[in-house]
Design a protein around this motif. Structure first.
Motif, PDB file in Angstrom:
ATOM      1  N   ASP A  68       0.864  -1.180   0.000  1.00  0.00           N
ATOM      2  CA  ASP A  68       0.000   0.000   0.000  1.00  0.00           C
ATOM      3  C   ASP A  68       0.901   1.231   0.000  1.00  0.00           C
ATOM      4  O   ASP A  68       1.546   1.530   1.011  1.00  0.00           O
ATOM      5  N   PRO A  69       0.985   1.970  -1.115  1.00  0.00           N
ATOM      6  CA  PRO A  69       1.914   3.113  -1.192  1.00  0.00           C
ATOM      7  C   PRO A  69       1.462   4.334  -0.414  1.00  0.00           C
ATOM      8  O   PRO A  69       2.266   5.230  -0.153  1.00  0.00           O
ATOM      9  N   GLN A  70       0.183   4.404  -0.064  1.00  0.00           N
ATOM     10  CA  GLN A  70      -0.365   5.561   0.667  1.00  0.00           C
ATOM     11  C   GLN A  70       0.115   6.891   0.080  1.00  0.00           C
ATOM     12  O   GLN A  70       0.835   7.653   0.711  1.00  0.00           O
ATOM     13  N   GLU A  71      -0.269   7.129  -1.149  1.00  0.00           N
ATOM     14  CA  GLU A  71      -0.009   8.390  -1.852  1.00  0.00           C
ATOM     15  C   GLU A  71       1.448   8.594  -2.240  1.00  0.00           C
ATOM     16  O   GLU A  71       1.818   9.670  -2.719  1.00  0.00           O
ATOM     17  N   SER A  72       2.290   7.597  -2.043  1.00  0.00           N
ATOM     18  CA  SER A  72       3.664   7.688  -2.537  1.00  0.00           C
ATOM     19  C   SER A  72       3.670   7.236  -3.992  1.00  0.00           C
ATOM     20  O   SER A  72       3.078   6.217  -4.347  1.00  0.00           O
ATOM     21  N   ALA A  73       4.378   7.973  -4.827  1.00  0.00           N
ATOM     22  CA  ALA A  73       4.383   7.659  -6.249  1.00  0.00           C
ATOM     23  C   ALA A  73       5.254   6.446  -6.576  1.00  0.00           C
ATOM     24  O   ALA A  73       5.053   5.796  -7.599  1.00  0.00           O
ATOM     25  N   ARG A  83       9.447   8.749   4.543  1.00  0.00           N
ATOM     26  CA  ARG A  83       8.340   7.859   4.847  1.00  0.00           C
ATOM     27  C   ARG A  83       8.821   6.683   5.690  1.00  0.00           C
ATOM     28  O   ARG A  83      10.014   6.391   5.765  1.00  0.00           O
ATOM     29  N   ARG A 133       3.205  -1.240   4.050  1.00  0.00           N
ATOM     30  CA  ARG A 133       2.493   0.047   3.956  1.00  0.00           C
ATOM     31  C   ARG A 133       3.498   1.163   4.129  1.00  0.00           C
ATOM     32  O   ARG A 133       4.270   1.187   5.107  1.00  0.00           O
ATOM     33  N   SER A 134       3.526   2.084   3.184  1.00  0.00           N
ATOM     34  CA  SER A 134       4.442   3.222   3.220  1.00  0.00           C
ATOM     35  C   SER A 134       3.692   4.421   3.787  1.00  0.00           C
ATOM     36  O   SER A 134       2.784   4.948   3.145  1.00  0.00           O
TER      37      SER A 134
END
Length: 264
Positions: A169-174, A239, A257-258
């Protein structure tokens, strides 16, 4: 750090001891140790840190550790001691080297760290910087999790198909989840913060009675089949990785999860 402090037994009451601020602020832990620890304990100290805690007044915490030793395959252990030196009523922005700080023993406990990718030897243990505090009643689960995690990392570094599901899950990280397998293989063990075992409840299905479901611990040994492993900030983007492992006899799912976490 809070996990470590909660796991420690409180030390007995000691006569009040004081030190001037100049001997605590930015102190070398090996120099400070003989001033705040019993002589026989101070002689065993091999490292530590001294940090200011941002609370009212001038309050510092010092963590000292003894020589680390192999605990079991892939795991190192060291005994640690925590001391506080503070003056809560002092102005927070005052930098008076003669200010008197009261010294208090907070307690002693154990820390553990994974030696991956090398075996746990005295030399390797002395090099480690990623340690967690052992929590009372959860140590076995924590060490089992570290073993499971490093085995998953070893498998991810190889080329064979993984025997577990890998989610990210990148949590809005590109870019955080561009290569989840590599991210797992290269988790920053030197930034390890905490390991929290838990009991994973399977998804509710038609045969599950309605209402809340709780894991009730009996007198039997704890059967932790899930855990969350948290790392401090590392890599680009400031992060932190949070890793969840689930599975009974073996790891069935690893979820990365980042997260952007602001720590004080």
């Amino acid at each position: 750090m809070m996990e470590l402090l909660l796991a420690m037994a409180l030390a007995g009451q000691q006569p009040e001891r004081t030190l001037p601020l100049a001997e605590v602020k930015q102190a070398d832990p090996l120099v400070l140790a003989p001033k705040v620890l019993p002589v026989e304990t101070a002689e065993r100290i091999t490292g530590g840190w001294v940090r200011r805690y941002w609370m009212p007044g001038q309050v510092y915490r010092a963590l000292f550790w003894e020589q680390s030793q192999p605990e079991r395959d892939g795991i190192c252990a060291r005994r640690v001691h925590v001391v506080s030196a503070g003056n809560p009523s002092a102005p927070g922005n005052l930098d008076d080297p003669e200010m008197v700080l009261t010294v208090s023993d907070l307690g002693s406990g154990m820390q553990y760290g994974p030696s991956h990718p090398e075996p746990a030897t005295e030399t390797r243990c002395a090099e480690l910087t990623g340690y967690i505090g052992g929590s009372e009643g959860q140590v076995d689960g924590q060490l089992k999790t570290l073993t499971r995690l490093t085995e998953a990392m070893r498998l991810a570094a190889g080329t064979d198909d993984l025997p577990f599901a890998l989610e990210c899950d990148p949590q809005e990280s590109a870019t955080a989840c561009n290569d989840p397998r590599r991210a797992l293989a290269e988790l920053p063990l030197d930034k390890l913060l905490s390991v929290r075992p838990s009991r994973h409840l399977p998804p509710r299905n038609a045969s599950t009675p309605p209402g809340p479901r709780l894991f009730v611990q009996t007198g039997a040994p704890r059967n932790w089949n899930a855990a969350e492993v948290e790392f401090d900030t590392s890599g680009p983007g400031a992060r932190s990785w949070i890793v969840t492992l689930t599975g009974d006899e073996q790891v069935e799912t690893v979820r990365l999860r980042s997260a952007m976490i602001i720590r004080h």
